[in-house]
Design an enzyme around this catalytic site. Structure first.
Site, PDB file in Angstrom:
ATOM      1  N   HIS A  66       0.830  -1.210   0.000  1.00 46.54           N
ATOM      2  CA  HIS A  66       0.000   0.000   0.000  1.00 46.54           C
ATOM      3  C   HIS A  66       0.867   1.263   0.000  1.00 46.54           C
ATOM      4  O   HIS A  66       1.218   1.789   1.052  1.00 46.54           O
ATOM      5  CB  HIS A  66      -0.884  -0.049   1.257  1.00 46.54           C
ATOM      6  CG  HIS A  66      -2.032   0.889   1.226  1.00 46.54           C
ATOM      7  ND1 HIS A  66      -3.271   0.570   1.718  1.00 46.54           N
ATOM      8  CD2 HIS A  66      -2.142   2.170   0.793  1.00 46.54           C
ATOM      9  CE1 HIS A  66      -4.091   1.600   1.573  1.00 46.54           C
ATOM     10  NE2 HIS A  66      -3.422   2.587   1.020  1.00 46.54           N
TER      11      HIS A  66
ATOM     12  N   ARG B  83       1.877   8.919  -6.196  1.00 44.62           N
ATOM     13  CA  ARG B  83       1.387  10.228  -6.677  1.00 44.62           C
ATOM     14  C   ARG B  83       1.645  10.532  -8.152  1.00 44.62           C
ATOM     15  O   ARG B  83       1.236  11.582  -8.617  1.00 44.62           O
ATOM     16  CB  ARG B  83       1.967  11.370  -5.839  1.00 44.62           C
ATOM     17  CG  ARG B  83       1.650  11.277  -4.354  1.00 44.62           C
ATOM     18  CD  ARG B  83       0.175  11.376  -4.069  1.00 44.62           C
ATOM     19  NE  ARG B  83      -0.095  11.466  -2.639  1.00 44.62           N
ATOM     20  CZ  ARG B  83      -1.083  10.808  -2.030  1.00 44.62           C
ATOM     21  NH1 ARG B  83      -1.894  10.027  -2.706  1.00 44.62           N
ATOM     22  NH2 ARG B  83      -1.277  10.942  -0.740  1.00 44.62           N
TER      23      ARG B  83
ATOM     24  N   HIS C 138     -10.840  -0.465   0.889  1.00 45.15           N
ATOM     25  CA  HIS C 138     -10.719   0.641   1.855  1.00 45.15           C
ATOM     26  C   HIS C 138     -12.051   0.633   2.595  1.00 45.15           C
ATOM     27  O   HIS C 138     -13.046   1.157   2.110  1.00 45.15           O
ATOM     28  CB  HIS C 138     -10.490   1.940   1.081  1.00 45.15           C
ATOM     29  CG  HIS C 138     -10.518   3.188   1.908  1.00 45.15           C
ATOM     30  ND1 HIS C 138      -9.437   4.022   2.039  1.00 45.15           N
ATOM     31  CD2 HIS C 138     -11.511   3.749   2.628  1.00 45.15           C
ATOM     32  CE1 HIS C 138      -9.765   5.041   2.824  1.00 45.15           C
ATOM     33  NE2 HIS C 138     -11.016   4.911   3.181  1.00 45.15           N
TER      34      HIS C 138
ATOM     35  N   HIS D 153      -5.450  -1.229   5.651  1.00 49.40           N
ATOM     36  CA  HIS D 153      -5.277  -0.462   6.896  1.00 49.40           C
ATOM     37  C   HIS D 153      -6.355  -0.669   7.980  1.00 49.40           C
ATOM     38  O   HIS D 153      -7.099   0.252   8.324  1.00 49.40           O
ATOM     39  CB  HIS D 153      -5.118   1.027   6.613  1.00 49.40           C
ATOM     40  CG  HIS D 153      -6.016   1.616   5.552  1.00 49.40           C
ATOM     41  ND1 HIS D 153      -7.370   1.413   5.517  1.00 49.40           N
ATOM     42  CD2 HIS D 153      -5.720   2.409   4.488  1.00 49.40           C
ATOM     43  CE1 HIS D 153      -7.873   2.069   4.483  1.00 49.40           C
ATOM     44  NE2 HIS D 153      -6.897   2.670   3.848  1.00 49.40           N
TER      45      HIS D 153
ATOM     46  N   ASP E 202       0.861   2.444   3.758  1.00 46.76           N
ATOM     47  CA  ASP E 202      -0.063   3.533   3.384  1.00 46.76           C
ATOM     48  C   ASP E 202       0.712   4.853   3.283  1.00 46.76           C
ATOM     49  O   ASP E 202       0.222   5.913   3.681  1.00 46.76           O
ATOM     50  CB  ASP E 202      -1.237   3.653   4.356  1.00 46.76           C
ATOM     51  CG  ASP E 202      -2.379   4.501   3.774  1.00 46.76           C
ATOM     52  OD1 ASP E 202      -2.306   4.894   2.589  1.00 46.76           O
ATOM     53  OD2 ASP E 202      -3.340   4.771   4.517  1.00 46.76           O
TER      54      ASP E 202
HETATM   55  N1  LIG Z   1      -4.617   7.187   3.874  1.00 49.52           N
HETATM   56  C1  LIG Z   1      -4.750   8.481   3.770  1.00 49.52           C
HETATM   57  O1  LIG Z   1      -4.925   9.154   4.784  1.00 49.52           O
HETATM   58  N2  LIG Z   1      -4.702   9.091   2.577  1.00 49.52           N
HETATM   59  C2  LIG Z   1      -4.705   8.449   1.302  1.00 49.52           C
HETATM   60  C3  LIG Z   1      -6.048   8.125   0.779  1.00 49.52           C
HETATM   61  C4  LIG Z   1      -7.091   7.904   1.803  1.00 49.52           C
HETATM   62  O2  LIG Z   1      -7.209   6.767   2.271  1.00 49.52           O
HETATM   63  O3  LIG Z   1      -7.797   8.849   2.151  1.00 49.52           O
HETATM   64  C5  LIG Z   1      -4.029   9.340   0.287  1.00 49.52           C
HETATM   65  O4  LIG Z   1      -4.004   9.016  -0.908  1.00 49.52           O
HETATM   66  O5  LIG Z   1      -3.511  10.389   0.686  1.00 49.52           O
END
Ligand SMILES: NC(=O)N[C@@H](CC(=O)O)C(=O)O
Length: 430
Positions: free
Chosen positions: A51, A55, A172, A225, A298
């Site tokens: 995960h 970007r 998610h 997560h 994440d």
């Molecule tokens: N995990 C996060 O807090 N952010 C994730 C996407 C998301 O789950 O909101 C992101 O792409 O920034």
């Protein structure tokens, strides 16, 4: 270049020499190999992240495939699964192939694209799952991460579709109706701070529903997560029934609690939110006993503009790649909950299995045993070296680490991807 790693300690505690030649762990004479003295160092199979938000395309001001790959290699990773919530969304073969190719060009880590479940992450129409699976990127993990696949009929169809190629839907788990306007965990802290709460049941109800759907369809579900003690109970129940469900936990949910929201510092804003100390303890126990299969970062880079603002306006997410292993050492190994073999299982073998990366595919094999003939994907860690996290010291473009100023155990000394050093003496090679 070949390497002879001398006297490294394997996950099972035994000490050995490892010869890295022609991309694999080799046997025989070590003529001409560069010798690395690994006395006192731990060797782990290359870490695999289920995960990661890289970007690119779309938000190269926050992270790129190159900077994210460097952060991953420095964190001890040899493969990362790149989430689909890019701009454009990775919902078609052309986009996942582009991400996969860019990862290959950088060459520091295998970037395995995750495909979106629905077009544009819209939650309504299925994306080209089969075309992404058949593409050069050989996608096996599909996720609308950042968004929940909320429509049960869409989720059911997605689970049915990926069965044909042993794919998995990584959910998610967040019922959006229950989290509308949510800013942090719902509980005592949110009541005290006057912030709208994100209730645990919004996660737990979706996991229960999806486990039942996966059982009904006979397909594979992965839960992203996991953040609450109740989710752990639901997972335990689902696994006890033989449902094919796997789950991940992030390092930040193993360490941090919702009390940090009282700082109003958006660096602690994340989705799902930081929870209570009871949740943290339940997550640690679940990771120790295998109810939670894997650690996933994440890693969610965000620019200053998106993060250094008011709590309510800030984007959720925190950096994770370069700090994941040290946080696991602190929360799981120093506490006696996991040994090093357990770390190898939860951070390499299990995530590689879940993502379908253990066989020969487009991106090679990961999470394999450290044995002769296997691809030389591994990391050397100095368990006795501690270091203090500084945002400027990290390789990510973004600075949103929640661990600034924290001193953590375990320094990555070297990372090898198919026998090539991507990190040496703690420095990224390129
Ligand atoms: N995990 C996060 O807090 N952010 C994730 C996407 C998301 O789950 O909101 C992101 O792409 O920034």
């Amino acid at each position: 270049m070949s390497y002879l790693i001398r006297g490294a300690t394997l996950p099972d505690g035994t000490t050995t020499d490892l010869l890295l030649r022609d991309g694999v762990l080799a046997e025989g004479p070590a003529d001409g190999a560069e010798v690395i003295d690994a006395e006192g160092l731990r060797v782990l199979p290359g870490l695999v992240d289920l995960h990661t938000h890289l970007r690119q395309p779309g938000r190269e001001d926050a992270e790129t495939i190159e900077t994210g790959s460097r952060a991953a290699a420095l964190g001890g990773y040899t493969a990362v699964c790149a989430m689909a919530n890019t701009d454009p969304v990775a919902d078609a073969a052309g986009i996942v192939e582009q991400v996969w190719r860019l990862g290959r060009e950088v060459g520091l880590v295998d970037v395995q694209p995750v495909g979106a479940v629905t077009l544009g992450l819209g939650g309504e129409r299925l994306a080209e799952l089969g075309a992404m699976a058949d593409s050069a990127a050989r996608v096996r993990v599909f996720s609308d991460d950042g968004h929940c696949v909320h429509d049960a009929a869409v989720m059911r169809r997605a689970l049915e579709y990926v069965k044909a190629f042993d794919g998995v839907i990584a959910q998610h788990a967040e019922d959006p109706k229950l989290t509308a306007g949510a800013q942090m965990n719902e509980g005592e802290q949110s009541a005290r701070l006057g912030l709208t709460g994100w209730p645990a049941v919004a996660e737990e109800a979706i996991i229960a529903r999806d486990a039942l759907l996966a059982a009904h369809v006979g397909s594979r579900l992965h839960v992203c997560h996991v953040s609450t003690a109740g989710s752990v109970e639901v997972l335990r129940w689902a696994k006890s029934r033989g449902i094919r469900v796997t789950a991940e936990v992030t390092p930040h949910h193993l360490l941090l609690t919702d009390e940090l929201a009282a700082t109003y510092d958006p660096v602690y804003k994340v989705n799902p939110p930081l929870r209570t100390a009871e949740d943290v303890n339940a997550l640690r126990e679940a990771l120790a006993d295998g109810t939670i299969d894997a650690v996933a970062t994440d890693h969610a880079p965000h620019t200053r503009e998106d993060k250094e603002c008011e709590w309510a306006a800030a984007r959720p997410g925190m950096l994770g790649l370069e700090t994941a292993l040290p946080i696991v050492l602190r929360t799981m190994v120093e506490t006696g909950l996991l040994d090093w073999a357990g770390v190898a299982e939860r951070m390499s073998h299990a995530p590689a299995r879940i993502a379908g990366l253990t066989g020969d595919g487009a991106t090679g094999a990961h999470g394999r045993p450290l044995a002769a003939g296997e691809p030389a994907n591994l990391v050397l860690v100095d368990p006795s070296a501690s270091w203090t996290v500084t945002p400027e010291g990290l390789a990510s473009i973004s600075r949103n680490t929640p661990y600034a100023g924290l001193t953590l155990p375990g320094r990555v000394v070297a990372t090898f991807l198919r026998g090539r050093a991507t990190v040496l003496d703690g420095k990224a090679q390129a």
